[in-house]
Design an enzyme around this catalytic site. Sequence first.
Site, mmCIF file in Angstrom:
data_model
loop_
_atom_site.group_PDB
_atom_site.id
_atom_site.type_symbol
_atom_site.label_atom_id
_atom_site.label_comp_id
_atom_site.label_asym_id
_atom_site.label_seq_id
_atom_site.Cartn_x
_atom_site.Cartn_y
_atom_site.Cartn_z
ATOM 1 C CB CYS A 2 -0.860 0.015 1.241
ATOM 2 S SG CYS A 2 -1.881 -1.455 1.412
ATOM 3 N N GLY A 28 -1.503 0.983 -4.671
ATOM 4 C CA GLY A 28 -2.766 0.428 -4.213
ATOM 5 C C GLY A 28 -3.918 1.102 -4.907
ATOM 6 C CG ASN A 101 3.522 -0.661 2.377
ATOM 7 O OD1 ASN A 101 4.626 -0.294 2.007
ATOM 8 N ND2 ASN A 101 2.918 -1.687 1.825
ATOM 9 N N GLY A 102 2.243 -3.250 4.374
ATOM 10 C CA GLY A 102 2.956 -4.466 4.748
ATOM 11 C C GLY A 102 1.997 -5.552 5.169
ATOM 12 C CE1 TYR A 257 3.966 -3.877 -11.699
ATOM 13 C CE2 TYR A 257 3.607 -4.626 -9.454
ATOM 14 C CZ TYR A 257 3.108 -4.151 -10.653
ATOM 15 O OH TYR A 257 1.760 -3.940 -10.800
HETATM 16 O O1 LIG Z 1 2.921 -12.295 -14.822
HETATM 17 P P1 LIG Z 1 1.862 -11.351 -14.386
HETATM 18 O O2 LIG Z 1 1.020 -11.960 -13.306
HETATM 19 O O3 LIG Z 1 1.046 -10.812 -15.504
HETATM 20 O O4 LIG Z 1 2.557 -10.139 -13.641
HETATM 21 C C1 LIG Z 1 3.628 -9.417 -14.153
HETATM 22 C C2 LIG Z 1 3.171 -8.204 -14.922
HETATM 23 O O5 LIG Z 1 2.357 -7.349 -14.083
HETATM 24 C C3 LIG Z 1 2.976 -6.086 -13.943
HETATM 25 O O6 LIG Z 1 2.416 -5.134 -14.835
HETATM 26 P P2 LIG Z 1 1.194 -4.155 -14.472
HETATM 27 O O7 LIG Z 1 0.221 -4.161 -15.559
HETATM 28 O O8 LIG Z 1 0.656 -4.499 -13.105
HETATM 29 O O9 LIG Z 1 1.818 -2.708 -14.271
HETATM 30 P P3 LIG Z 1 2.789 -1.777 -15.123
HETATM 31 O O10 LIG Z 1 1.943 -0.986 -16.065
HETATM 32 O O11 LIG Z 1 3.438 -0.923 -14.071
HETATM 33 O O12 LIG Z 1 3.804 -2.600 -15.843
HETATM 34 C C4 LIG Z 1 4.418 -6.298 -14.293
HETATM 35 O O13 LIG Z 1 5.020 -5.116 -14.773
HETATM 36 C C5 LIG Z 1 4.341 -7.358 -15.361
HETATM 37 O O14 LIG Z 1 4.041 -6.760 -16.607
HETATM 38 N N1 LIG Z 2 -0.405 -4.170 0.645
HETATM 39 C C1 LIG Z 2 -0.404 -3.748 1.872
HETATM 40 O O1 LIG Z 2 0.514 -3.084 2.319
HETATM 41 C C2 LIG Z 2 -1.576 -4.204 2.704
HETATM 42 C C3 LIG Z 2 -1.742 -3.633 4.086
HETATM 43 C C4 LIG Z 2 -2.669 -4.493 4.940
HETATM 44 N N2 LIG Z 2 -2.067 -5.760 5.214
HETATM 45 C C5 LIG Z 2 -4.026 -4.659 4.257
HETATM 46 O O2 LIG Z 2 -4.350 -5.706 3.793
HETATM 47 O O3 LIG Z 2 -4.772 -3.738 4.170
HETATM 48 MG MG LIG Z 3 3.830 -4.584 -16.475
#
Ligand SMILES: O=P(O)(O)OC[C@H]1O[C@H](OP(=O)(O)OP(=O)(O)O)[C@H](O)[C@@H]1O
Ligand SMILES: NC(=O)CC[C@H](N)C(=O)O
Ligand SMILES: [Mg+2]
Length: 505
Positions: A2, A28, A101-102, A257
Amino acid sequence: MCGIVGIVAKTNVNQSIYDALTVLQHRGQDAAGIVTSDEGRLHLRKDNGLVKDVFHTRHMIKLKGFMGIGHVRYPTAGHSTSAEAQPFYVNSPYGITLAHNGNLTNADELKRELFASDLRHINTGSDSEVLLNILAHELQQLGKMRIDENDIFAAVAGVHRRCKGGYAAVAMITGYGIVAFRDPHGIRPVVFGVRETSNGPECMVASESVALDVSGFDLIRDLEPGEAVFIDRDANLYTRQCAEKPVTSPCIFELVYLARPDSIMDRISVYKARMRMGETLAEKILREWPDHDIDVVIPIPDTSRTGALELANILGIKYREGFVKNRYIGRTFIMPGQKMRKKSVRQKLNAIDMEFRGKNVLLIDDSIVRGTTSQQIIQMAREAGANKVYFASAAPPVRYPNVYGIDMPSANELVAHGRTVEQVRELIGADRLIFQELEDLIAAAREGNPRIDNFDCSVFDGRYVTGDVDEAYLNALEERRNDAAKEAADGKEGAPDILDLRNSA
Ligand SMILES: O=P(O)(O)OC[C@H]1O[C@H](OP(=O)(O)OP(=O)(O)O)[C@H](O)[C@@H]1O
Ligand SMILES: NC(=O)CC[C@H](N)C(=O)O
Ligand SMILES: [Mg+2]
């Protein structure tokens, strides 16, 4: 992962918190919330949705006060109901609100303790409500009518003794100020900064430095693992190490990422780290496939672009934007269900046929997690007329669940879990598949800050830095949070049977 933010200022903080949440939106997309403190009165607005949809003018004008905290949520525990949107509030002692976050790995045990020994009620399935109540209990047991920074740091030390897992949190203590703290492994990030005004300094904490940039705050530094920062009502800033044995092991997936490229995290430029990931991946291709026949390098927008450009430069091959991204579709990986993720890839990306027709293309992504993106993108490249479709990932295969705040709870949903590279290649339909080596990824990250000896690489190597994650925990997590279980628990409307409980306006 988050996003969290907290500000103590000399004027109303609502707009600066809103702006910060907007630039943390990539952390998030499910829910957002802001709470402000206005001379002892709290004002809270939180709901499911993107920042721009949750806060309307009528909410913003009510969010009065010179200090406040905010959150954007990507759930890893409990439900996706708006009742579990953050910040959470507890009225005793002092009135505390918290954004987290976490993910706590001992949340179930703590929940039992809170009920049986601390006589506290937890109303949701969220581990963040547990974290808030642990902090509240640690403050309460000091038994003081008035507290100072020493008391607050003592309470954070108590939190560190009891909580396990990944947590970066910001809490507002009504009448006192804002405290932010980072788990003793520093798994999740927190930075803090200052903005000088004619009325004196204002202070801010946030998950990423980009949130500081947008409101004109200057980055002071990251919180160290286990450290806390307290900003009092007058924006005086105090820091203290509150953990007995802090160990630095930040999450390497932030650099791959999660984080925005323009953030500086643990003194590492995310942008430069991604460039280096592109370099080392290119070197591996040259090493293992010197006689390659790649005609063009094409990134899968958005995150892979930085590394892909550098990779193409080193290979000496043209870099082309073969996929156009629909800017109105969010990140697919952090969407809640597999059906939605799958549908969104096609909505999000469209191929420019001329970049593919008759060519041997090397598609680059930052990571392959569930394989949702790679599988569909390879198919799209073929439909666009590519001759050969090669695929390379700037991260090693993701083979193990994440338990520290990234919603990858189920090993069986990870395409590389229990599969060889060759099996993954076949499954996603590539003509060749190349993954980054873990040691190269670590080197790319460390070059930005050689003082970091250790990263949390658990999704790649299955080693959980907190030392409390065993087979039984992972099995229970998988059972509770696999896609089918989440869908059943949340229903279409998002846990409609859990009613929202609010005790502040
Ligand atoms: O193997 P997968 O489960 O598909 O996950 C990996 C993909 O998901 C993410 O992209 P995303 O669309 O979330 O965001 P981005 O636009 O920041 O690349 C990441 O950059 C990869 O492209
Ligand atoms: N991704 C997160 O940091 C999640 C925070 C918290 N564990 C929730 O589920 O809301
Ligand atoms: Mg992507």
